[in-house]
Design an enzyme around this catalytic site. Structure first.
Site, mmCIF file in Angstrom:
data_model
loop_
_atom_site.group_PDB
_atom_site.id
_atom_site.type_symbol
_atom_site.label_atom_id
_atom_site.label_comp_id
_atom_site.label_asym_id
_atom_site.label_seq_id
_atom_site.Cartn_x
_atom_site.Cartn_y
_atom_site.Cartn_z
ATOM 1 N N VAL A 46 -17.347 -27.341 -5.962
ATOM 2 C CA VAL A 46 -16.389 -26.859 -6.963
ATOM 3 C C VAL A 46 -16.203 -27.909 -8.058
ATOM 4 C CG1 VAL A 46 -14.005 -26.105 -7.371
ATOM 5 C CG2 VAL A 46 -15.204 -25.377 -5.300
ATOM 6 N N CYS A 47 -16.181 -29.176 -7.673
ATOM 7 C CA CYS A 47 -15.912 -30.267 -8.614
ATOM 8 C C CYS A 47 -16.803 -30.253 -9.854
ATOM 9 C CB CYS A 47 -16.004 -31.617 -7.899
ATOM 10 S SG CYS A 47 -14.855 -31.778 -6.522
ATOM 11 N N PRO A 48 -18.126 -30.121 -9.724
ATOM 12 C CA PRO A 48 -18.937 -30.144 -10.945
ATOM 13 C C PRO A 48 -18.654 -28.960 -11.869
ATOM 14 C CG PRO A 48 -20.317 -29.708 -9.018
ATOM 15 C CD PRO A 48 -18.962 -30.077 -8.514
#
Length: 187
Positions: A46-48
């Protein structure tokens, strides 16, 4: 305890920005609006998507005089490696702060101690170094840079227009409210 309207705590860290390692501290967040954007870890899922979304909207934040600081418990070296190998992260021009000791995460009360990772948290800091917006979501829920941009505009508007507040879904240029006895029970 709520962090709203509290002053950010002192910190010093090394960050990756513009192909270089730079020093960053709480002093860098004062004197302008800032977004401190915590995420669990580099090289994840999810972070990128979130960081790329911020990168694609970074110029809009800059037009408002807002600087973005993404923060995870990874090192600045890890941030550079991720930036150099990921097409999504390669778009980032804002500051990527390394917090391997968890000091900044603890200061913002966002560290998951047993994992050594940050929760997914967003903090908007005003020029006086006071926190005006706090948003924390579960690890699997990504955030939206356009909604964050709307909230920053509302925070800036309220700060520069004492006595006015922004209603739900307020967009720049729309009508605001002036709380008063006359409005009680009429909204």
């Amino acid at each position: 305890m709520s962090l709203i309207n509290t002053e950010i705590k002192p910190f010093k860290a090394t960050a990756f920005k513009g192909g270089k390692f730079i020093d960053v501290s709480d002093a860098d967040l004062k004197g302008k609006w800032s977004v401190v954007f915590f995420y669990p870890a580099d090289f994840t899922f999810v972070c990128p998507t979130e960081l790329e979304d911020l990168a694609e909207n970074y110029s809009e934040f800059q037009k408002l005089g807002v600087e973005i600081y993404s923060v995870s418990t990874d090192t600045h070296f890890c941030h550079k490696a991720w930036h150099d190998t990921s097409p999504a992260i390669g778009k980032i021009a804002y500051t990527m702060v390394g917090d391997p000791t968890g000091t900044i995460c603890r200061n913002f009360e966002i560290l998951i101690e047993e994992k050594g990772l940050a929760d997914r948290g967003t903090f908007v800091v005003d020029p006086d170094g006071k926190i005006q917006i706090v948003e924390i979501t579960a690890g699997g829920i990504g955030r939206d840079a356009r909604e964050l941009l709307r909230k920053v505009k509302a925070a800036q508007y309220v700060a520069s227009h004492p006595g006015e507040v922004c209603p739900a879904k307020w967009e720049e240029g729309e009508k605001t409210l002036a709380p008063s006895l006359d409005l009680v029970g009429k909204i």
